[in-house]
Design a protein around this motif. Structure first.
Motif, mmCIF file in Angstrom:
data_model
loop_
_atom_site.group_PDB
_atom_site.id
_atom_site.type_symbol
_atom_site.label_atom_id
_atom_site.label_comp_id
_atom_site.label_asym_id
_atom_site.label_seq_id
_atom_site.Cartn_x
_atom_site.Cartn_y
_atom_site.Cartn_z
ATOM 1 N N UNK A 59 0.851 -1.193 0.000
ATOM 2 C CA UNK A 59 0.000 0.000 0.000
ATOM 3 C C UNK A 59 0.884 1.239 0.000
ATOM 4 N N UNK A 60 0.669 2.097 -0.965
ATOM 5 C CA UNK A 60 1.410 3.352 -1.078
ATOM 6 C C UNK A 60 0.450 4.495 -0.783
ATOM 7 N N UNK A 61 0.960 5.549 -0.147
ATOM 8 C CA UNK A 61 0.100 6.632 0.284
ATOM 9 C C UNK A 61 0.525 7.973 -0.310
ATOM 10 N N UNK A 62 -0.472 8.843 -0.473
ATOM 11 C CA UNK A 62 -0.234 10.136 -1.116
ATOM 12 C C UNK A 62 -1.123 11.193 -0.487
ATOM 13 N N UNK A 106 -5.973 22.017 -1.164
ATOM 14 C CA UNK A 106 -6.864 22.623 -2.150
ATOM 15 C C UNK A 106 -7.005 21.815 -3.423
ATOM 16 N N UNK A 107 -6.100 20.873 -3.643
ATOM 17 C CA UNK A 107 -6.187 20.008 -4.824
ATOM 18 C C UNK A 107 -7.107 18.835 -4.509
ATOM 19 N N UNK A 126 -13.469 11.110 -4.658
ATOM 20 C CA UNK A 126 -13.493 9.721 -4.197
ATOM 21 C C UNK A 126 -13.947 8.728 -5.268
ATOM 22 N N UNK A 127 -14.083 9.197 -6.505
ATOM 23 C CA UNK A 127 -14.484 8.293 -7.576
ATOM 24 C C UNK A 127 -13.364 8.135 -8.595
ATOM 25 N N UNK A 128 -13.267 6.949 -9.168
ATOM 26 C CA UNK A 128 -12.295 6.712 -10.227
ATOM 27 C C UNK A 128 -12.749 7.426 -11.495
ATOM 28 N N UNK A 129 -11.885 8.280 -12.021
ATOM 29 C CA UNK A 129 -12.231 9.075 -13.206
ATOM 30 C C UNK A 129 -11.489 8.584 -14.440
ATOM 31 N N UNK A 130 -10.493 7.776 -14.238
ATOM 32 C CA UNK A 130 -9.740 7.251 -15.371
ATOM 33 C C UNK A 130 -8.866 6.110 -14.897
ATOM 34 N N UNK A 131 -8.639 5.153 -15.813
ATOM 35 C CA UNK A 131 -7.821 3.999 -15.470
ATOM 36 C C UNK A 131 -6.951 3.659 -16.661
ATOM 37 N N UNK A 139 -10.540 13.487 2.797
ATOM 38 C CA UNK A 139 -9.586 14.604 2.854
ATOM 39 C C UNK A 139 -8.750 14.696 1.567
ATOM 40 N N UNK A 140 -9.138 13.918 0.550
ATOM 41 C CA UNK A 140 -8.526 13.912 -0.790
ATOM 42 C C UNK A 140 -7.203 13.163 -0.857
ATOM 43 N N UNK A 141 -6.707 12.641 0.263
ATOM 44 C CA UNK A 141 -5.523 11.793 0.181
ATOM 45 C C UNK A 141 -5.897 10.490 -0.513
ATOM 46 N N UNK A 142 -4.887 9.732 -0.881
ATOM 47 C CA UNK A 142 -5.157 8.543 -1.685
ATOM 48 C C UNK A 142 -4.205 7.413 -1.327
#
Lengths: 117, 114
Positions: A20-23, A28-29, A52-57, A71-74
């Protein structure tokens, strides 16, 4: 202001394990994207998440998955690791512009270097 | 589908000499164009971007690029390079709509010799 932060910076795993990698994006992004950069090549798109939704793969197997938190982290998850998954994994964040013709550039973190042995 | 070709994998240049890094792209739809730089053990930093308007785009660190639609090119130039410009440079394209997906070239390693 802090840039895009990724953790851990380096990681060593063995074949078959999970990672698991975190970002954390720039404040504001709201959009987060993940890229894989194999040594000697350009980055390849894995996912984009927004709200929180996948927009592209990209063209990656189902062993790769991701999610975005309120909080927009991923997080990027990779199951059943293969030797070929060894790479620098880059996270990028951007604003989301709603006006026509708008594209906020991607801001990249320094990446997580994953080595699979 | 889009693709990006960076015509030179390595470019050695003497300090204070001019440099051009070449990039050609292929796409059936309108695209935005970008140049990123990657220093050792770091992520990518945006040098410049072309979204619309003037085809000559100026970026950071004295770099500029020219969009040529007829030749589908977006070459990067700098009139006088410095040792600190030694890095990997990536050209990338993105659809103007849909997911914000960048398609990168293979990269050009710019080496500045004193």
């Amino acid at each position: 202001d802090a840039g895009v932060t990724q953790s851990p910076t380096h990681l060593i795993k063995t074949r078959g394990q999970h990672v698991t990698l975190r970002c954390s994006p720039i404040s504001g992004h709201k959009s987060v994207s993940w890229y894989q950069q194999v040594l000697g090549q350009g980055p390849q798109f894995i996912f984009q998440y927004y709200e929180k939704e996948e927009r592209g793969r990209g063209n990656f197997p189902d062993r790769f998955s991701a999610r975005q938190f309120p909080n927009y982290s991923s997080e990027l998850n990779v199951n059943a690791l293969l030797l070929g998954d060894s790479a620098l994994y880059l996270c990028a964040s951007s604003l989301v512009l709603r006006r026509p013709g708008g594209r906020s550039p991607l801001h990249f973190g320094n990446g997580t270097r994953l080595t699979v042995t | 589908a889009q693709s990006v070709t960076q015509l030179d994998s390595q470019v050695p240049v003497f300090e204070e000499a001019p440099v051009e890094l070449r990039c050609n792209y292929s796409s059936s739809v309108s695209v935005y164009l970008f140049w990123y730089v990657q220093y050792p053990n770091q992520g990518l930093q945006l040098l410049l971007k072309y979204l619309s308007g003037s085809t000559l785009v100026k970026g950071i660190n004295g770099f500029e690029a020219e969009f040529n639609k007829s030749q589908t090119s977006f070459h990067l130039r700098k009139p006088s390079v410095h040792i600190s410009d030694t890095a990997e440079y990536f050209c990338a394209v993105s659809h103007i709509q849909g997911a914000q997906k960048l398609v990168f070239g293979q990269g050009t390693r710019l080496t500045i010799n004193p």
